[in-house]
Design an enzyme around this catalytic site. Sequence first.
Site, short mmCIF file in Angstrom:
data_model
loop_
_atom_site.label_atom_id
_atom_site.label_comp_id
_atom_site.label_asym_id
_atom_site.label_seq_id
_atom_site.Cartn_x
_atom_site.Cartn_y
_atom_site.Cartn_z
N ILE A 1 0.94 -1.05 -0.13
CA ILE A 1 0.46 -0.23 0.46
C ILE A 1 1.02 1.48 -0.17
CG2 ILE A 1 -1.10 1.23 1.35
CD1 ILE A 1 -2.75 -1.64 2.14
N LYS B 1 -3.67 -0.94 16.11
CA LYS B 1 -4.54 -0.83 15.19
C LYS B 1 -5.31 0.76 15.84
CE LYS B 1 -1.97 -1.39 11.65
NZ LYS B 1 -1.12 -0.54 10.39
N TYR C 1 -2.03 -7.45 16.61
CA TYR C 1 -1.70 -6.08 15.47
C TYR C 1 -3.50 -5.27 16.15
CZ TYR C 1 -2.69 -5.21 10.24
OH TYR C 1 -2.53 -4.08 9.20
N GLY D 1 -9.82 -2.52 4.64
CA GLY D 1 -9.51 -3.88 4.42
C GLY D 1 -9.06 -4.55 4.13
N GLN E 1 -9.83 -8.68 15.23
CA GLN E 1 -9.63 -10.42 14.15
C GLN E 1 -8.69 -11.48 14.75
OE1 GLN E 1 -10.14 -11.03 11.03
NE2 GLN E 1 -9.93 -12.64 11.55
N GLY F 1 -6.77 -13.98 15.77
CA GLY F 1 -5.05 -14.33 14.85
C GLY F 1 -4.70 -13.11 15.52
#
Length: 241
Positions: free
Chosen positions: A14, A151, A147, A178, A141, A143
């Site tokens: 990105i 975030k 992270y 996403g 999320q 797993g």
Amino acid sequence: MGRVALVTGGSRGIGAAISVALKAAGYTVAANYAGNDEAARAFSAETGIATYKWSVADYDACKAGVAAVEAAHGPVAVLVNNAGITRDAMFHRMTPQQWREVIDTNLTGVFNMTHQVWTGMRDRKFGRIITISSINGQKGQAGQANYSAAKAGDLGLTRALAQEGARAGITVNAICPGYIATEMVKAIDAKVLAERILPQIPVGRLGEPEEIARCVVFLAGDGAGFITGATISANGGQYFA
Ligand code: CAA
């Protein structure tokens, strides 16, 4: 020359799309990267964008790195905090090291970088801080306890700084991509991606890096001066926040 934009993790994924889009929009772009020299060299050769190597997890390295960028190009007007890593594991298997590495890069890295440019932006009465958070910072999320926590932390930091920067002409915003077609997402086990993740995306495909880059160019511009503390979700309808 246009305003100077510094993109962390700006030579791949990105970040590379963001660097290229900002250059096309007239900015003088510097792309930071942490490890992959070969990718950075190829990126520079292809795009003409200068690359600078340091880890956003290291405060002193950020200080020296931003000083080098500013000496070469002038004061940073736009900072894009894009650098990020994953160390996915279910929580019962997650090690303290996996936790620390992700927090150090994805959350403390945003502090380390923003702190270097903040005073100059305040003095010049203009700045754009754009942080790439994630859908998984919004919804959590499995797993990704590390992270998701980092975030989500980025969103809190964005909202606090938006209030501090407003009167100094600094806007501070976040984008929550996403699942985007980059190496990070392609590293997910193919079965997990196909069976667990893709069916959750109403648009029916992964996003493209350029779809995130266009959001960054919009937020960086003068026309976005009234938008601060905001989160733009670009996730194909996977989560509404
Ligand atoms: N919710 C609840 N439970 C889940 C689950 C889920 N989504 N996924 C897995 N589990 C459960 C499994 O059912 C299994 O339970 P049992 O032991 O009772 O059978 C247990 O967790 C372990 O599952 P796995 O065998 O899959 O565990 P693993 O250790 O092989 O793999 C993992 C774990 C690496 C985390 C893997 O599940 C995975 O890759 N998940 C995807 C994580 C993800 O979405 N990462 C995003 C990366 S991209 C990115 O981060 C960019 C961005 O911003 C979007």
